[in-house]
Design a protein around this motif. Structure first.
Motif, short mmCIF file in Angstrom:
data_model
loop_
_atom_site.label_atom_id
_atom_site.label_comp_id
_atom_site.label_asym_id
_atom_site.label_seq_id
_atom_site.Cartn_x
_atom_site.Cartn_y
_atom_site.Cartn_z
N MET A 163 0.83 -1.22 0.00
CA MET A 163 0.00 0.00 0.00
C MET A 163 0.86 1.26 0.00
O MET A 163 0.53 2.26 -0.65
N ASN A 164 1.96 1.24 0.74
CA ASN A 164 2.83 2.42 0.76
C ASN A 164 3.48 2.65 -0.60
O ASN A 164 3.67 3.80 -1.02
N SER A 165 3.80 1.57 -1.30
CA SER A 165 4.37 1.72 -2.65
C SER A 165 3.36 2.34 -3.60
O SER A 165 3.72 3.14 -4.47
N ILE A 166 2.10 1.96 -3.44
CA ILE A 166 1.04 2.56 -4.27
C ILE A 166 0.96 4.06 -3.99
O ILE A 166 0.88 4.88 -4.92
N TRP A 167 0.96 4.44 -2.74
CA TRP A 167 0.90 5.87 -2.41
C TRP A 167 2.13 6.60 -2.97
O TRP A 167 2.01 7.69 -3.52
N GLU A 168 3.30 6.03 -2.81
CA GLU A 168 4.51 6.68 -3.33
C GLU A 168 4.43 6.88 -4.84
O GLU A 168 4.87 7.91 -5.37
N ALA A 169 3.84 5.91 -5.54
CA ALA A 169 3.68 6.04 -6.99
C ALA A 169 2.68 7.14 -7.32
O ALA A 169 2.90 7.93 -8.26
N VAL A 170 1.59 7.22 -6.57
CA VAL A 170 0.61 8.30 -6.78
C VAL A 170 1.26 9.66 -6.52
O VAL A 170 1.09 10.60 -7.31
N ALA A 171 2.01 9.76 -5.43
CA ALA A 171 2.68 11.02 -5.11
C ALA A 171 3.64 11.43 -6.22
O ALA A 171 3.72 12.61 -6.60
N SER A 172 4.35 10.47 -6.78
CA SER A 172 5.26 10.75 -7.88
C SER A 172 4.50 11.26 -9.10
O SER A 172 4.93 12.22 -9.77
N CYS A 173 3.38 10.63 -9.40
CA CYS A 173 2.55 11.07 -10.53
C CYS A 173 2.07 12.51 -10.32
O CYS A 173 2.10 13.33 -11.25
N LEU A 174 1.62 12.79 -9.12
CA LEU A 174 1.10 14.13 -8.84
C LEU A 174 2.22 15.18 -8.89
O LEU A 174 2.00 16.30 -9.37
#
Length: 500
Positions: free
Chosen positions: A48-59
């Motif tokens: 789940m943290n990797s998913i958030w980190e990927a979203v943050a990178s996209c944003l």
């Protein structure tokens, strides 16, 4: 200053952020891959943290590319189902077991035998399957009691992303339908059901339900530092991905139908209430718009079939256009080959439920060509979708989205087999676009979903049925169904060989 709305889509294998101007044009986008970890017992998990980190990178990427514009809001969507648990501090208690997870196949059989699956169907409109929260939660609680005991909240993918952006533990009606929302009344959770299912402790995990286009939450200072999105930016509640795609395609009224072909397939129709459903084999999502529901089938027979055959035939270096040109060299019926496209490790859930379902070819011979094999896979995927279309009694045009439908060949196959027009939106990113539509209403820029969907709409093209091919596909469809009926009794024993 130019204004933009950003749609965030937390997909299964990739997450993305897409910025749209208020005419619906994409002005910036970025995506990041997110791995799925598969296990030998059918496990399918994601960090789940990797998913958030990927979203943050996209944003961060998108916000940097629209630095000269005003971001008026964020809209959210994401993959549905599975078990996504966080503790009191908001930290994941374990990796998310996602909707692909098949470890609870035996438990699903047990729930079907003891009546719990029927209880779920009556309340939520969805029969038990391996990746469904109530079933998978019981499986994990039995295997990892100490870990599960630390959980405080169940946050599906897009709810997890919103939590990281805003600190708010919320969900919407579509996601609540995947736990214990009564889709018949659409008045809220039925808290008596978890106890009746033997998982009464799951009731405490349910987040507050909000309307998908209702008042937003807001980006926190901490999230702003990670994402580059200004603190205080409105963040819409959003919907599960299969439902929000309809908003991106402009299908918001009762009776309208859309299809998605990505990691899985999807065929869905909006209905005025759950009482109007066409099949007990379908699933129901309450939209939160009165008693309106989305009746849908989500077969597991998606684009992984196409990626798989590309690898098996060792044509990874060929473009998809080249592969489809090769497939077109075979005729309707693929030289007598029937492909059953049930290749998912989790089996199949629509238009029938069988967690032991397996892919296979029938009709192969020494005269079968590479073109025949390629075309058979495309036909198998299309035939699976058309079976769902028929069960749901769809008679209107088929509005389509998803990576698989970028293929003209597949769109034409769908039109020929179904004998319905297939309407494809020219612009990509229907999921993120739908999330942005909801985000615009939440941010107060439009009063209705219909107005927002029209503003962000895109042009379309239509594929019409070839009458000659349709007549031939009647025979192919019949043989496809009879082939599956013949092979299905062997699936469980075949799957047991994987453990030898």
């Amino acid at each position: 200053m130019k204004e933009v709305i950003i749609g965030v889509d937390g997909g299964t294998t990739a997450v993305k952020a897409v910025a749209f101007d208020l005419d619906g044009e994409i002005v910036a986008s970025h995506h990041e891959g997110v791995p799925v970890e598969y296990g030998s017992r059918g496990e399918a998990e994601q960090d789940m943290n990797s998913i958030w980190e990927a979203v943050a990178s996209c944003l961060r990427s998108v916000s940097a590319n629209v630095s000269d514009s005003k971001i008026i809001g964020l809209g959210l969507t994401g993959q549905g189902d599975g078990v996504w648990l966080v503790d009191e501090q908001g930290e994941p208690v374990r990796k998310a077991a996602n909707w692909l997870d098949g470890r609870s196949a035996d438990r699903v059989d047990q729930w079907q035998e003891d009546g719990r699956s029927e209880k779920l169907l009556e309340l939520t409109g969805t029969p038990a399957f391996g990746g469904f929260f109530p079933v998978l939660y019981e499986e994990l609680r039995e295997a990892e009691p100490d870990t599960i005991a630390r959980a405080q909240t169940q946050l599906y993918c897009k709810d997890w992303i919103r939590f990281k952006l805003t600190g708010e533990r919320l969900t919407d009606y579509t996601e609540a339908s995947r736990t214990f929302l009564d889709v018949n009344t659409v008045e809220g959770y039925d808290m008596s059901v978890p106890e009746a299912l033997g998982i009464g402790d799951a009731a405490k995990l349910l987040p507050e339900i909000r309307h998908a286009d209702g008042p937003p939450a807001h980006v926190t200072e901490a999230a702003s530092a990670e994402t580059g999105i200004p603190a205080g930016t409105p963040v819409g509640i959003g919907m599960i991905d299969v439902a929000v795609t309809g908003m991106g395609l402009g299908t918001v009224d009762d009776g309208e139908t859309w299809l998605i072909l990505g990691t899985t397939g999807f065929v869905g129709t909006l209905l005025p209430s759950a009482a109007e459903r066409k099949s007990k084999e379908s699933s129901i999502l309450a939209t939160g718009i009165g008693t309106q529901v989305l009746e849908f089938m989500a077969p597991m027979t998606g684009t992984p079939n196409l990626n798989w055959i590309r690898e098996i035939l060792r044509v990874e270096d060929a473009t998809w256009d080249e592969i489809e040109e090769a497939a077109k060299k075979s005729a309707v019926g693929s030289g007598g080959i029937i492909y059953l496209p049930y290749a998912s490790p989790g089996g199949e859930r629509a238009p029938f439920l069988d967690l032991n379902a397996s892919a296979s070819w029938q009709g192969l011979s020494l005269t079968s060509s590479r073109a025949d094999i390629l075309r058979s896979v495309y036909e198998g995927v299309a035939l699976s979708l058309v079976e769902c279309i028929r069960v749901l009694e769809v008679q209107r045009d088929l509005v389509v989205s998803g990576g698989g439908f970028r293929s003209d060949f597949l769109c034409q196959l769908l039109a020929d087999i179904s004998h319905l027009n297939v309407v494809r939106q020219d612009a990509p990113e229907a999921g993120a676009r739908g999330a942005a539509v909801l985000g615009l209403v939440s941010a107060g820029r439009f009063d209705s979903l219909k107005e927002a969907a029209k503003a962000l709409g895109a042009t379309t093209e239509t594929f019409t049925p070839n009458e000659e091919n349709h007549e031939k596909y009647k025979q192919v469809m019949d043989l496809f169904l009879r082939t599956r009926e013949a092979v299905q009794p062997l699936w469980k024993d075949m799957r047991s060989l994987r453990q030898l």
